[in-house]
Scaffold this motif. Sequence first.
Motif: not given
Length: 360
Positions: A30-39, A318-319
């Motif tokens: 999965l490609l996901a944003p570096a700034y994220h909520c763990v859920t 940024v994250a």
Amino acid sequence: MAGKGLYFSRGRYALGEAYRRAGLDGNSALLAPAYHCVTMLDPALALGSDVQLYPLSTDLVPIIPALDQLLERSGKPVKVLLATHFFGFVRDFSGLKQWCDRRGIVFVEDCSHTLFAEPYQAMGTGQQGDFVASSPYKFFPSADGGWLYAPNPEKLAGASQSAASWLAELRGIKHCFEMARQARVGPVDIENLDQQLASVAGKLPEAGIDQRRIRPAQSTQYQPDLERADAFRSSRWLINHQSVSAIISKRQANYRRWLQAMEGLPNCHALYPELPEHVVPYMFPLYIDHPMPHFHWLKQLAVPVWRWDEMAVSDCPVAQDYRLHLLHLPCHQSLNDDEMNWLVAALTKALRASSNGVRQ
């Protein structure tokens, strides 16, 4: 709106169903944003998938050229890309969708921060995603409620949700009544704020040890037994019968109240200093220059403020910066004038207080 939707107990399980239907498994990524909520990552990790974190700009927009590099470095084929409309500010994901389509990657649009449910879809949302996941309970006074939408109804065919027991339904209704009576902010005593701040500002806490993992790890917030649980009947009824216009106007008013309070305030700036008319804000994102001591002081004053300091380690500057510096302040429609006045006063006093000897 054409398409089909399914209710879940939380948005994270709607995401999980989208990942499963997209074919995400232990042999893919999965490609996901570096700034994220763990859920946002939990359901992918529950499937055994790898997670690759892509960088974002300072206004939390995906940096598309960096995606090709991640694709080349991924040890497993990338099957899904997740993109988020952070804090309710809707982004144009058409370019991201085209990038995914050219590479055979399923695009999952994360609307967990936007007002996106069966009766109402925020302007500009749900336009690009092969699947669209949202968390209506964050906007409506319901005990639970996640929603998974697909523009193509066939993508959600054969769904089998498990309904809650009537005992669980009664508990959900009881929870709604309790939340309706409970204040969202503690004692709103502005006169004693100076004394309270003085009592917590006398000594800085010792710096803790950062125990984050280099590789994403599943959090305890993900409960596998709820993966296919339907939202409560009472939650679905509330989501479908609330006054959306009242929710929008009050949230926008509270957001603008925060903006007004930020004018001339030192040691901080609003991430989004303008509120477009079509945006229904989830939270007010505030960048603070000195997380220590200011975040600590705000927590000690019992200000309901959050940040994503448990996110996985990434190369995104940024994250890395926003992890500790970007605060999430409430602008929920249930906040009354007295509560907003207290919140603004507490934040203002904390950020204006001396920050000599601060630690980053």
